[in-house]
Write an enzyme that holds these catalytic residues in place. Structure first.
Site, short mmCIF file in Angstrom:
data_model
loop_
_atom_site.label_atom_id
_atom_site.label_comp_id
_atom_site.label_asym_id
_atom_site.label_seq_id
_atom_site.Cartn_x
_atom_site.Cartn_y
_atom_site.Cartn_z
N HIS A 151 -5.85 -6.49 5.53
CA HIS A 151 -5.64 -6.89 4.14
C HIS A 151 -4.17 -6.72 3.77
O HIS A 151 -3.61 -5.65 3.92
CB HIS A 151 -6.51 -6.06 3.19
CG HIS A 151 -7.93 -6.53 3.14
ND1 HIS A 151 -8.74 -6.36 2.05
CD2 HIS A 151 -8.67 -7.20 4.06
CE1 HIS A 151 -9.93 -6.90 2.29
NE2 HIS A 151 -9.92 -7.41 3.50
N TYR A 172 -9.70 -3.75 -8.00
CA TYR A 172 -9.84 -2.52 -8.79
C TYR A 172 -9.77 -2.94 -10.26
O TYR A 172 -8.74 -3.46 -10.69
CB TYR A 172 -8.70 -1.56 -8.50
CG TYR A 172 -8.74 -0.92 -7.12
CD1 TYR A 172 -8.22 -1.58 -6.01
CD2 TYR A 172 -9.28 0.34 -6.94
CE1 TYR A 172 -8.25 -0.99 -4.75
CE2 TYR A 172 -9.30 0.95 -5.68
CZ TYR A 172 -8.79 0.28 -4.60
OH TYR A 172 -8.82 0.87 -3.37
N PRO A 198 -11.67 8.90 -5.00
CA PRO A 198 -11.58 7.80 -4.03
C PRO A 198 -10.71 6.62 -4.49
O PRO A 198 -10.50 5.68 -3.70
CB PRO A 198 -13.04 7.35 -3.88
CG PRO A 198 -13.71 7.78 -5.13
CD PRO A 198 -13.03 9.03 -5.59
N LYS A 205 -7.58 7.38 -0.21
CA LYS A 205 -6.75 8.31 0.57
C LYS A 205 -7.55 9.34 1.39
O LYS A 205 -7.01 9.94 2.31
CB LYS A 205 -5.80 9.08 -0.36
CG LYS A 205 -4.70 8.25 -0.94
CD LYS A 205 -3.58 8.01 0.05
CE LYS A 205 -2.86 6.73 -0.17
NZ LYS A 205 -3.26 5.61 0.65
N TYR A 257 -0.23 3.19 -1.55
CA TYR A 257 -1.56 2.74 -1.14
C TYR A 257 -1.64 2.53 0.36
O TYR A 257 -2.64 2.88 1.00
CB TYR A 257 -1.92 1.43 -1.88
CG TYR A 257 -3.38 1.04 -1.73
CD1 TYR A 257 -4.33 1.46 -2.66
CD2 TYR A 257 -3.81 0.26 -0.64
CE1 TYR A 257 -5.66 1.11 -2.52
CE2 TYR A 257 -5.15 -0.09 -0.49
CZ TYR A 257 -6.06 0.34 -1.44
OH TYR A 257 -7.39 0.00 -1.28
C1 PHB Z 1 -14.97 1.55 -0.12
O1 PHB Z 1 -14.99 0.44 0.38
O2 PHB Z 1 -15.93 2.35 -0.03
C2 PHB Z 1 -13.77 1.97 -0.88
C3 PHB Z 1 -12.64 1.16 -0.86
C4 PHB Z 1 -11.51 1.53 -1.58
C5 PHB Z 1 -11.51 2.69 -2.32
C6 PHB Z 1 -12.63 3.52 -2.32
C7 PHB Z 1 -13.77 3.15 -1.61
O3 PHB Z 1 -10.41 3.03 -3.04
#
Ligand code: PHB
Ligand code: APR
Length: 385
Positions: A72, A196, A288, A292, A380
Site C-alpha cells: 500500500h 481512517y 491500534p 504500530k 505511519y
Molecule cells: C487491521 O486491519 O486490523 C488494522 C489496520 C490498521 C490499523 C489497525 C488495525 O491502524
C-alpha cells in the site's frame, strides 16, 4: 533442561526472537501458555512497516508474505465526509504492506526449528538477578529450565513483567474511554487503501486482509457488549460514519469474527531487570490507530536478538546494556504518534465544542500542508532506528 535463552510467549515477538536467535546459533526454548491452534486463531492487526518486512526476510520467513501481502502506497483520512489521501510513495518514497498478524505468526511458526513448548502452565521466573531459571507445568509434570537470559514476550497480561519487583519498574498509562468493535468479513474491501474516518458518531476504520477479505472497525463505548451488535447494526453504524460514496460502495456480509478491543497506551521502564528483558506487548501497548503494535514488537526483538547474539557469540555486554534505553526511545515516538492519531480521529466524552474545532483544524492543516502529511507518512510507515 538447559537453554541459553528462555522466551516466554509464542506471539509474533517471541517467535521472531526465537527464529533470529536460532539462525545465529543461539539456543532458545519458547514457553507458550496456549495451544498452537489457539495462537493461530487470534485475529489481530494487519499492517507491516518496511522494517518488519525486512525482518521477516532476515528470519527466512518472508516468502508467502511477498507472494500474498498487498503493498500500500498510501492511506485515506476522512473527517466528517471530507477526504485526504496521504501518499507515502510521493511524500517520502516508502510504503507499508497489508498482511495479517495471524499470517506472520503462522509463517514464523513454520520456519521455527527450535523447541516451542505449548500449553505450558504456571510459568514462573526465578533468580532474575543471579542464575535465572524458569519453572512450568506441562501435561501435569513440573519442569525447570536453567538459562543465561529470559525474554518476556508474553503480552500485556503475561507473567514476565509481573515478576519484576514493583519498586524496580515505573509504568506510564492512559486508558481511553472507548474500544474498537471489529468485524472480519469475506467480501472485497470497500477501497484499495485503508480509510481512517472521523465522524461525530465516532471513529471508523476500513481495513483489509486480502482482495477478498475485509476488516472493519467502529469506535464504541468501553462497556459495550459484542452481543448487542448484530451484523446489520454494525453495517448500519459503519455506513453512517463513512462518506456517502464509500457507504454506498460497501459490500457487507456475514461476519466471520466480531470482537471488542479496549484502547490503551502503556509503557514500562526500564525494560531490563537483571537477566530478564521485556519486549512487545509485555513492555508497551499502543492504541491500534497508528498500526504500530506489531511493528513495535518486531523492532524490539530485532534489537534484543542482536544484543543477545552479541553477548552469546562475541561475549560483549554492550548490546544488552544498551537495550532498554535504545528501544524506549523508539517506543515513546510510536506512543506519541498513536496517541496523536487516536486524539485526532475519535470522539471523546469531554471533547466539547472547542475540542471538536481543534480536531477539525488539525485535519484542515494536514490537508493543506505537505510538511504535515510528510510527518504522518514518516511515522505511519515507520521511523528509522
Ligand atoms: C487491521 O486491519 O486490523 C488494522 C489496520 C490498521 C490499523 C489497525 C488495525 O491502524
Ligand atoms: N506463560 C506463557 N505464555 C504466556 C503467558 C504466560 N504466563 N501469558 C501470555 N502468554 C502468551 C500469550 O498466550 C501469547 O501467545 O504470550 C503471547 C504474547 O503474544 P502477543 O499478545 O501477541 O504479544 P506480542 O508477541 O508482543 O505481539 C505484539 O502486536 O498487534 C499487536 O497487540 C498486538 O499481539 C500483538 C502485538
Amino acid at each position: 533442561m538447559r537453554s541459553q535463552v528462555v522466551i516466554i510467549g509464542a506471539g509474533p515477538a517471541g517467535l521472531m526472537l526465537g527464529r533470529l536467535l536460532e539462525l545465529a546459533g543461539v539456543d532458545a526454548v519458547i514457553l507458550e501458555r496456549k495451544s498452537a491452534d489457539y495462537v493461530l486463531g487470534r485475529i489481530r492487526a494487519g499492517v507491516l512497516e518496511q522494517g518488519t518486512i525486512a525482518l521477516m526476510d532476515r528470519a527466512q520467513a518472508g516468502q508467502r508474505m511477498h507472494a500474498e501481502g498487498l503493498v500500500h502506497q498510501g492511506v485515506e483520512l476522512s473527517f466528517d465526509g471530507d477526504s485526504q489521501r496521504i501518499d507515502f510513495a510521493a511524500l517520502i518514497d516508502r510504503h507499508v504492506m497489508v498482511y495479517g498478524q495471524t499470517e506472520v505468526t503462522a509463517d514464523l511458526m513454520k520456519a521455527r526449528q527450535g523447541r516451542t513448548l505449548y500449553e505450558a502452565e504456571d510459568v514462573e521466573l526465578h533468580d532474575l538477578a543471579g542464575k535465572p531459571f524458569v519453572t512450568f507445568r506441562q501435561n501435569g509434570v513440573t519442569q525447570r529450565i536453567d538459562c543465561d537470559f529470559i525474554a518476556g514476550c508474553d503480552g500485556f497480561h503475561g507473567v514476565a513483567r509481573q515478576s519484576v519487583p514493583a519498586s524496580a519498574l515505573t509504568t506510564f498509562e492512559r486508558v481511553y474511554p472507548f474500544g474498537w468493535l471489529g468485524v472480519l468479513v469475506d467480501q472485497p474491501p470497500v477501497a484499495d487503501e485503508l480509510i481512517y474516518a472521523h465522524h461525530e458518531r465516532g471513529f471508523a476504520l476500513c481495513s483489509q486482509r486480502s482482495h477478498t477479505r475485509s476488516r472493519y472497525y467502529v469506535q464504541v463505548p468501553t462497556d459495550e457488549k459484542v452481543e448487542n451488535w448484530s451484523d446489520d447494526r454494525f453495517w448500519d453504524e459503519l455506513r453512517l460514519r463513512l462518506n456517502p460514496a464509500t457507504a454506498e460502495a460497501l459490500k457487507t456480509g456475514v461476519s466471520i469474527e466480531k470482537s471488542i478491543a479496549p484502547l490503551r497506551s502503556f509503557v514500562a521502564e526500564p525494560l531490563r531487570f537483571g537477566k530478564l528483558f521485556l519486549a512487545g506487548d509485555a513492555a508497551h501497548i499502543v492504541p491500534p490507530t497508528g498500526a504500530k503494535g506489531l511493528n513495535l514488537a518486531m523492532s524490539d526483538v530485532a534489537v534484543l536478538a542482536d544484543a543477545l547474539i552479541e553477548h552469546c557469540v562475541e561475549k560483549s555486554s554492550a548490546g544488552i546494556d544498551a537495550y532498554s534505553a535504545k528501544v524506549l526511545a523508539r517506543i515513546w515516538k510510536a506512543e506519541r504518534f498513536s496517541w496523536w492519531m487516536t486524539s485526532l480521529l475519535h470522539t471523546f466524552p469531554d471533547t466539547g465544542s472547542f475540542g471538536r474545532r481543534i480536531q477539525r483544524a488539525e485535519f484542515d492543516y494536514l490537508s493543506g500542508s505537505l510538511a504535515a502529511q510528510q510527518s504522518l507518512a514518516e511515522n505511519y510507515t515507520g521511523l528509522p532506528d
